[in-house]
Design a protein around this motif. Sequence first.
Motif, PDB file in Angstrom:
ATOM      1  N   THR A   9       0.649  -1.331  -0.025  1.00 27.22           N
ATOM      2  CA  THR A   9       0.077   0.039   0.051  1.00 27.22           C
ATOM      3  C   THR A   9       0.845   1.236  -0.053  1.00 27.22           C
ATOM      4  N   GLN A  54      -4.026   2.627  -4.227  1.00 25.94           N
ATOM      5  CA  GLN A  54      -5.168   1.578  -4.381  1.00 25.94           C
ATOM      6  C   GLN A  54      -5.791   1.245  -5.426  1.00 25.94           C
ATOM      7  N   GLU A  55      -6.182   2.305  -6.390  1.00 25.95           N
ATOM      8  CA  GLU A  55      -6.629   2.028  -7.633  1.00 25.95           C
ATOM      9  C   GLU A  55      -6.011   1.018  -8.350  1.00 25.95           C
ATOM     10  N   GLU A  90      -6.687  -2.663  -6.969  1.00 23.83           N
ATOM     11  CA  GLU A  90      -7.844  -2.922  -7.349  1.00 23.83           C
ATOM     12  C   GLU A  90      -7.784  -3.637  -8.963  1.00 23.83           C
ATOM     13  N   GLN A  91      -7.164  -2.902  -9.821  1.00 24.51           N
ATOM     14  CA  GLN A  91      -7.030  -3.091 -11.287  1.00 24.51           C
ATOM     15  C   GLN A  91      -6.284  -4.545 -11.428  1.00 24.51           C
ATOM     16  N   GLU A 119      -6.297  -6.998  -9.286  1.00 21.06           N
ATOM     17  CA  GLU A 119      -7.266  -7.846  -8.844  1.00 21.06           C
ATOM     18  C   GLU A 119      -8.235  -8.314  -9.935  1.00 21.06           C
ATOM     19  N   ARG A 120      -8.855  -7.327 -10.501  1.00 24.16           N
ATOM     20  CA  ARG A 120      -9.689  -7.535 -11.423  1.00 24.16           C
ATOM     21  C   ARG A 120      -9.332  -8.430 -12.751  1.00 24.16           C
ATOM     22  N   SER A 175      -1.378 -10.314 -10.116  1.00 21.84           N
ATOM     23  CA  SER A 175      -1.806 -11.299  -9.047  1.00 21.84           C
ATOM     24  C   SER A 175      -1.296 -12.501  -9.149  1.00 21.84           C
TER      25      SER A 175
END
Length: 584
Positions: free
Chosen positions: A137, A142-143, A146-147, A149-150, A173
């Motif tokens: 982090t 953060q964004e 998240e990308q 993980e998607r 990931s």
Amino acid sequence: MLKLGKLNTLRNQIFLGFLTVMFIVLATVGVVIFDQVSAVLRSNAEKHIQQTAVQATGKLDALLKQMDTLMAQIATNASTQWLLSQSMDGMQTTFQQRQALQQEVRKFEAFATGIRSIDLYTRDYQGLLPLDTIPLTSRMPQEWMEQVEREKGRLVWFGIDPYNSDVVIAARSIRLMDRSFSHGGYLTVRIDKSYFEFIDAKAGESGTRELMALFDSGGHMIASDFVAKVDAAEMFDQEQQTIQVEGKTYIPIRQEAATTGWTLVILTPSDYAVEGISVLRTAIIVAGLIGGLLFLIMTFILSTMITRPILNLIRAMRSSKMGTLQPSTVTTQTMEINELNNTYNQLVVHLNELIEVVYEKEITQSRTELKALQAQINPHFLFNTLEAFYWSLDEKGEEELAEIVVAMSGIFRYVINRTDEEEWVTIGDELDHAERYLKIMKMRMLDRLTWHIDVDAACRQTAIPKLLIQPLVENAILHGVEKRRGQGVVRLTVRRSAREGFIYIAVKDDGPGMSDEQLKQLDEIVKGASKTRGENGIGMANVQKRLQLSFPAETAGLVITSKSGEGTTVSFEIPINRLGEREQ
């Protein structure tokens, strides 16, 4: 202006007209050819640039694929999988295990150049590599996480690292194979920007014309061979057809990489795209000048051939402008000029005949005007005679008769002594004429006739066609007052109408009136629906027609109301309009 007028000859007009047409034709052809050839040259240059862009994009894709393969090997490595599984089970990773993993990862780093660091994090963002304790982090927004993980295990290229502008960052990931490919952690790689220097920095020295630059999805420059600083927003503006870089003009070609979303911009000098156009322009100008010169000579010769016979004919016409017209004797070899000469000779014959006819008509017109002047004496004689009657009766004390003579003289002057231009009068003039008529009728009917004129002073200057009210007064006396026993009254009313901008005029008598059937017949006669004419319909039909002609879209004409035993009212409305305004 006089000198310019002398230059306005037919020869000069033909000369300038043909020259203008030739200039337009040559200019149009030159512009069309220039545009088409320029488009072809530009198209060829753009195809060449597109091929260069495809080659550069292919080289970039090869570099990205190489890094993607390396990262996949690290993610599927047994040591990586085992440590992340241990972390998922809640077991602490020892420092020795992390050191062993670091040595394993460095073996993979040897297969690629430009890698600054490869970092490994658990699913809860705790760091395994490097050996410090800084969480993910603190190294990545953060964004971005998240990308990652998607994307479910695919390598995501973000571009310039926000914490280090000299490094390009990518992440993926890690899926644990023995845990049904569940999310186990994160793998990031930081690469020096020099890794993407697939653009040959010395290409310009070897003769290559293009400049290249690679931008990430955020518009940050990753690699370029620009020396000067450039505006990234200008590079991405699709409406920019040309871009100024280092004092030179370039044509941009933008190629987007499908795997990363990065943009490769290739700039080609604009003079390369238009090579050969200057030569074409010079050839077109030289051809235009030669063609214009030849056309100039031909135009001069042609204009001389046309205008010389016409000048000869003009000289013949000038010789005939004094005295009687004489036919022309000019002859040429041109059919059109010969036809013009024959037409002129025929015109001369007809003009001589017309001169004689006009001379005779002028004599006849002079005689007619003399008779008209004599005819004008008759009305003046009548007015003078009535004036003599008036003074004679006044001297004898016949004041009533004298007033009647004055009223008659006024009626005659009002009706006769007006020119055609004075068909419009004021309501005041028309009421004065109606009152003179009532005075004369008073002499005949004595006490049987009385009248009242109620007029709004503001309405007296309104324009109205002449002799529009008096016929209605005459009908009121003849068919109203005379047909009743005893004294009769005629009321003449002029006032503002309830309708905005209009004046209401009414003539009312207290005669015997009419039945509904008689009123219907009279209304049909007045409005022209009946072909028969009664005694009391001719004057009113005339007034109705004049109203419709004078105010075609503004008045409905006469409105007649009558009741048996109560009398008759004839009214109409006209728009307010001053006489002076009407004449203007």
